[in-house]
Scaffold this motif. Structure first.
Motif, short mmCIF file in Angstrom:
data_model
loop_
_atom_site.label_atom_id
_atom_site.label_comp_id
_atom_site.label_asym_id
_atom_site.label_seq_id
_atom_site.Cartn_x
_atom_site.Cartn_y
_atom_site.Cartn_z
N LYS A 36 0.84 -1.20 0.00
CA LYS A 36 0.00 0.00 0.00
C LYS A 36 0.88 1.25 0.00
CE LYS A 36 -3.74 2.23 2.54
NZ LYS A 36 -4.61 2.19 3.75
N LYS A 87 -18.76 -3.76 -0.82
CA LYS A 87 -18.28 -4.31 0.45
C LYS A 87 -16.82 -3.89 0.65
CE LYS A 87 -21.38 -8.28 0.35
NZ LYS A 87 -21.48 -9.75 0.20
N PRO A 88 -16.47 -3.44 1.87
CA PRO A 88 -15.13 -2.85 2.07
C PRO A 88 -13.96 -3.80 1.83
CG PRO A 88 -16.31 -3.11 4.16
CD PRO A 88 -17.30 -3.37 3.08
N ASN A 89 -14.11 -5.08 2.14
CA ASN A 89 -12.97 -6.00 2.03
C ASN A 89 -13.19 -7.14 1.04
OD1 ASN A 89 -11.42 -4.66 4.08
ND2 ASN A 89 -12.80 -5.54 5.59
N THR A 90 -14.17 -6.97 0.18
CA THR A 90 -14.49 -8.06 -0.77
C THR A 90 -14.87 -7.49 -2.13
OG1 THR A 90 -15.39 -9.36 1.06
CG2 THR A 90 -15.94 -10.11 -1.15
N ASP A 120 -7.14 -3.29 -5.41
CA ASP A 120 -7.41 -4.29 -4.36
C ASP A 120 -7.86 -5.62 -4.95
OD1 ASP A 120 -7.01 -2.21 -2.43
OD2 ASP A 120 -9.09 -1.58 -2.74
N MET A 123 -8.60 -8.81 -3.17
CA MET A 123 -9.82 -8.97 -2.38
C MET A 123 -10.91 -9.73 -3.15
SD MET A 123 -10.36 -5.29 -0.53
CE MET A 123 -9.13 -4.57 0.54
N THR A 125 -13.18 -12.56 -4.41
CA THR A 125 -13.51 -13.91 -3.95
C THR A 125 -13.05 -14.92 -5.01
OG1 THR A 125 -15.68 -13.88 -5.02
CG2 THR A 125 -15.56 -13.04 -2.75
N THR A 149 -2.48 -5.37 -6.81
CA THR A 149 -2.49 -6.22 -5.62
C THR A 149 -1.38 -5.85 -4.65
OG1 THR A 149 -1.02 -7.85 -6.66
CG2 THR A 149 -3.39 -8.20 -6.94
#
Length: 331
Positions: A36, A87-90, A120, A123, A125, A149
């Protein structure tokens, strides 16, 4: 954002992108991998801008003046699509289907390419990864997909094998410091502290240089280190309570302590003030170097690592910090 010439570091990646654009050997899929703040979004945006530029320069860089470049700089180039997720993390299979798979079959609106930038991407799925894999395997000739990534290893091997991997390396400290001092007018000693913390990450260095909150954490830790020998137990407990307000950034707080004691160790061993990060605290660094033994400093640095490990393992915060501050006071 005007072009690759303004980017600090990442020369190998920039050269590779420039050659790909110039020689018209552009892949359908790229992975830009880096921590990051390393510059993935900036490089992806500049890459996309150069691909769509209507009056590209000889080295493959975007002109920054044509209609496409102006649109790109204003984030409204219709053929550069930045994929979002609710969705924040997906990143779900629906995100990929709606914004990539269902859209990619439509030809570019005004450009040669249709470019999808997925920040991201680690993240995604497994279902989302399988959905985009089908597109990467059989893309339209005008499609370019960029996966950004922090940990490319979380992507399916079948995705990694079909993408060109661009790994962002750490930038040299002197380049980061030069940028902070010349472009942001950060004072010398403050730039040194930010560079020491950033460890080659330009984004983090800029964030630290402009963060009032980080400055608070640093000042609190420095105040503690300057006065800890004169503090009694009740004052140490009070210091721990103040640490509680920095619980989310406690690693930064501990890093300040670690860099302070590395300064003490370097000065004690070499008497070289040029290598001291906290140059504005030189009087106190020298004083601590004269009072602490080599063994004592090593005990403190070891205690810091143990405290970090304990906090990661969710050991009681106050107890961990009390033990650490007592170790510092005793050594």
């Amino acid at each position: 954002m005007s072009g690759f010439k303004d980017v600090v570091g990442h020369k190998n990646i920039i050269q590779y992108i420039g050659n790909a654009v110039k020689t018209d050997k552009v892949s359908h899929a790229y992975i830009l991998n880096g921590e990051k703040g390393s510059g993935k979004k900036l490089l992806a945006s500049l890459f996309a801008m150069s691909l769509q530029c209507q009056d590209r320069e000889d080295d493959g860089d975007a002109c920054g003046k044509c209609q496409s470049c102006k649109q790109a700089m204003n984030n409204n180039q219709p053929d550069i699509i930045k994929v979002t997720h609710e969705k924040p993390n997906t990143i779900s299979i629906d995100d990929i289907r709606e914004q990539v798979n269902n859209d990619i079959v439509i030809k570019p609106y005004s450009s040669r390419y249709k470019i999808y930038i997925i920040a991201d991407a680690d993240m995604m799925t497994v279902q989302a990864q399988n959905a985009i894999l089908k597109t990467i395997e059989e893309p339209p000739e005008y499609a370019v997909i960029m996966l950004l990534t922090e940990n490319a290893e979380t992507l399916l091997p079948t995705i990694r094998s079909r993408c060109v991997m661009l790994k962002l390396r750490n930038i040299k400290d002197q380049l980061v410091k030069k940028y902070l001092m010349e472009q942001m007018e950060i004072p010398d000693y403050k730039a040194d502290v930010c560079v020491a913390f950033a460890q080659g990450n330009m984004g983090k260095a800029i964030m630290l240089a402009t963060s009032e909150h980080f400055n608070e954490i640093k000042e609190e830790a420095v105040h503690l280190l300057r006065n800890i020998n004169e503090m009694d137990l009740s004052e140490l407990i009070e210091a721990v309570k103040r640490c509680m307000s920095y619980k989310l950034e406690i690693s930064d707080y501990m890093d300040v302590i670690a860099i302070w004691y590395r300064d003490v160790l370097i000065y004690k061993a070499t008497r070289n003030v040029d290598r001291v990060v906290f140059s504005d605290q030189l009087k106190y660094i020298k004083d601590r170097a004269n009072k602490s033994s080599y063994e004592g400093i090593e005990i403190i640095l070891d205690a810091l690592e143990k405290a970090k490990a304990r906090l990661k393992a969710n050991v009681n915060f106050e107890l961990t910090m009390e033990l650490l501050l007592l170790t510092i006071k005793e050594n």
